[in-house]
Write a protein that holds these residues in place. Sequence first.
Motif, mmCIF file in Angstrom:
data_model
loop_
_atom_site.group_PDB
_atom_site.id
_atom_site.type_symbol
_atom_site.label_atom_id
_atom_site.label_comp_id
_atom_site.label_asym_id
_atom_site.label_seq_id
_atom_site.Cartn_x
_atom_site.Cartn_y
_atom_site.Cartn_z
ATOM 1 N N SER A 3 0.843 -1.201 0.000
ATOM 2 C CA SER A 3 0.000 0.000 0.000
ATOM 3 C C SER A 3 0.875 1.247 0.000
ATOM 4 O O SER A 3 2.069 1.188 0.277
ATOM 5 C CB SER A 3 -0.881 -0.017 1.267
ATOM 6 N N GLY A 4 0.265 2.372 -0.340
ATOM 7 C CA GLY A 4 0.864 3.693 -0.166
ATOM 8 C C GLY A 4 2.247 3.846 -0.788
ATOM 9 O O GLY A 4 2.486 3.488 -1.948
ATOM 10 N N ILE A 5 3.162 4.380 0.004
ATOM 11 C CA ILE A 5 4.502 4.707 -0.487
ATOM 12 C C ILE A 5 5.253 3.441 -0.926
ATOM 13 O O ILE A 5 5.944 3.439 -1.947
ATOM 14 C CB ILE A 5 5.273 5.485 0.613
ATOM 15 N N ASP A 54 4.365 -7.780 2.651
ATOM 16 C CA ASP A 54 3.490 -6.949 3.481
ATOM 17 C C ASP A 54 2.793 -7.837 4.496
ATOM 18 O O ASP A 54 2.567 -9.029 4.233
ATOM 19 C CB ASP A 54 2.442 -6.245 2.599
ATOM 20 N N ILE A 55 2.446 -7.246 5.633
ATOM 21 C CA ILE A 55 1.703 -8.016 6.645
ATOM 22 C C ILE A 55 0.340 -8.418 6.094
ATOM 23 O O ILE A 55 -0.221 -9.434 6.476
ATOM 24 C CB ILE A 55 1.570 -7.204 7.964
ATOM 25 N N ALA A 103 4.471 -11.002 5.129
ATOM 26 C CA ALA A 103 5.573 -10.928 6.102
ATOM 27 C C ALA A 103 5.283 -9.839 7.120
ATOM 28 O O ALA A 103 4.787 -8.771 6.770
ATOM 29 C CB ALA A 103 6.893 -10.634 5.388
ATOM 30 N N ASP A 104 5.618 -10.134 8.373
ATOM 31 C CA ASP A 104 5.402 -9.168 9.461
ATOM 32 C C ASP A 104 6.750 -8.593 9.887
ATOM 33 O O ASP A 104 7.616 -9.324 10.392
ATOM 34 C CB ASP A 104 4.718 -9.891 10.632
ATOM 35 N N ALA A 105 6.917 -7.288 9.691
ATOM 36 C CA ALA A 105 8.205 -6.637 9.988
ATOM 37 C C ALA A 105 8.494 -6.542 11.476
ATOM 38 O O ALA A 105 9.566 -6.084 11.868
ATOM 39 C CB ALA A 105 8.221 -5.239 9.363
ATOM 40 N N THR A 124 9.366 0.347 4.245
ATOM 41 C CA THR A 124 8.445 1.500 4.381
ATOM 42 C C THR A 124 7.484 1.371 5.553
ATOM 43 O O THR A 124 6.635 2.237 5.741
ATOM 44 C CB THR A 124 7.604 1.693 3.084
ATOM 45 N N TYR A 139 5.380 9.978 17.109
ATOM 46 C CA TYR A 139 5.826 9.712 15.729
ATOM 47 C C TYR A 139 7.081 10.519 15.427
ATOM 48 O O TYR A 139 8.068 10.002 14.894
ATOM 49 C CB TYR A 139 4.682 10.096 14.791
ATOM 50 N N LYS A 197 10.599 8.906 14.539
ATOM 51 C CA LYS A 197 11.082 9.083 13.159
ATOM 52 C C LYS A 197 12.457 9.773 13.166
ATOM 53 O O LYS A 197 13.264 9.557 12.271
ATOM 54 C CB LYS A 197 10.074 9.866 12.316
ATOM 55 N N PRO A 253 9.606 11.799 3.350
ATOM 56 C CA PRO A 253 8.514 12.441 2.604
ATOM 57 C C PRO A 253 7.765 13.464 3.458
ATOM 58 O O PRO A 253 7.757 13.374 4.683
ATOM 59 C CB PRO A 253 7.570 11.277 2.279
ATOM 60 N N GLY A 254 7.120 14.418 2.770
ATOM 61 C CA GLY A 254 6.098 15.249 3.406
ATOM 62 C C GLY A 254 4.785 14.496 3.299
ATOM 63 O O GLY A 254 4.770 13.263 3.170
ATOM 64 N N VAL A 284 1.716 12.575 2.043
ATOM 65 C CA VAL A 284 1.449 11.744 0.860
ATOM 66 C C VAL A 284 0.039 11.167 1.020
ATOM 67 O O VAL A 284 -0.400 10.862 2.137
ATOM 68 C CB VAL A 284 2.486 10.600 0.753
ATOM 69 N N THR A 306 -2.160 8.631 1.402
ATOM 70 C CA THR A 306 -2.265 7.212 1.751
ATOM 71 C C THR A 306 -3.252 7.097 2.912
ATOM 72 O O THR A 306 -3.779 8.102 3.391
ATOM 73 C CB THR A 306 -0.916 6.622 2.223
ATOM 74 N N THR A 332 -5.103 3.059 8.860
ATOM 75 C CA THR A 332 -4.632 1.669 8.994
ATOM 76 C C THR A 332 -3.819 1.495 10.282
ATOM 77 O O THR A 332 -3.884 0.455 10.931
ATOM 78 C CB THR A 332 -3.799 1.208 7.774
#
Length: 281
Positions: free
Chosen positions: A18-20, A39-40, A64-66, A92, A165, A169, A195-196, A198, A200, A205
């Motif tokens: 998804s997204g980025i 992706d999860i 896959a779960d990160a 990501t 966050y 980050k 990124p600024g 985006v 998504t 989620t």
Amino acid sequence: MALDELKSRGAVVVGGGSGIGRGIALALADEGVRVLVADINGDSAAAVRDEINKNGGTAFSTQADATDDQSLARAAVEAESKLGDVQLLIHTVGVISDSPVTDASDDDWAWHFDFNVMAAVRVVRAFLPLLRAHGQGGHIVITSSTAGVVSFPFAETGGINIGCYTVLKHAVLGYGEVLGHELEQFGIGVSVLCPGAVLTNLDETSAANRPARFGGPLPTPKELDLPVRMDAEQVGRIVVRGIRANRRYIFTHPELVGAIRARRIQPMLDDLAFCAENAIS
Ligand SMILES: NC(=O)c1ccc[n+]([C@@H]2O[C@H](COP(=O)([O-])OP(=O)(O)OC[C@H]3O[C@@H](n4cnc5c(N)ncnc54)[C@H](O)[C@@H]3O)[C@@H](O)[C@H]2O)c1
């Protein structure tokens, strides 16, 4: 190291459903890169795989779960069997919430730390052996945020307080920088993507999928009051350019240049130079 020639390289995109992550997977596939979308959410990973293959690219997908070392180890085995040599790793995964640092609970901090920082650490640990195995070098992209470079005042974040966050980050940015130093000797470049805003569904989620071990799902967040948000496909194309140029940082939003920490710190550094010039010896 700069990977000028991307065609036929192997890439793993974790969070690519998804997204980025999806935007980067599509942009890499457009360059002829063979992509494993991890992706999860196995269904969304498969949908991106199908989208790439339908457009004439070559993609595979896996669930896959990160946040789970065993799950990542299985994905690494799959990456090797599907792609052969892997030169590119894109991470990501991340979460965001309305969490002022003064009110955040231990669960809030632990969730943000696990998904924003430790997920990156685990993903690199799981896939780095594949990038080092062939000696051709490679490139890793770790996703931070503009909020990893500057702490935005509440009024500039669309109506939510992204305190936790922002703190984590910043940690992702530091991790990516140090990783870059450590991997230079192996010909593996590292970019930190900042990124600024985006377009998504990250806020929804994140809230819906917060695991029980961190307090379970949060209520649906209110709509963010942000100016125009960039589309994720455009971010993907910017990332491809950043990989080719072996950029340590990949910024996406020119309108945020004035907000970058260096600009905010510069007046104080100028002041320091003034103090040094006028120091009494
Ligand atoms: N959207 C923005 O405005 C924005 C701005 C700056 C930075 N970012 C960062 O970009 C990254 C991607 O966010 P996005 O906006 O594309 O969100 P998104 O929700 O569209 O994509 C995130 C993807 O990660 C997957 N994921 C979540 N937990 C996972 C896990 N444990 N293991 C594997 N996959 C998992 C999700 O299923 C989803 O497919 C995040 O790190 C985010 O902090 C986003």
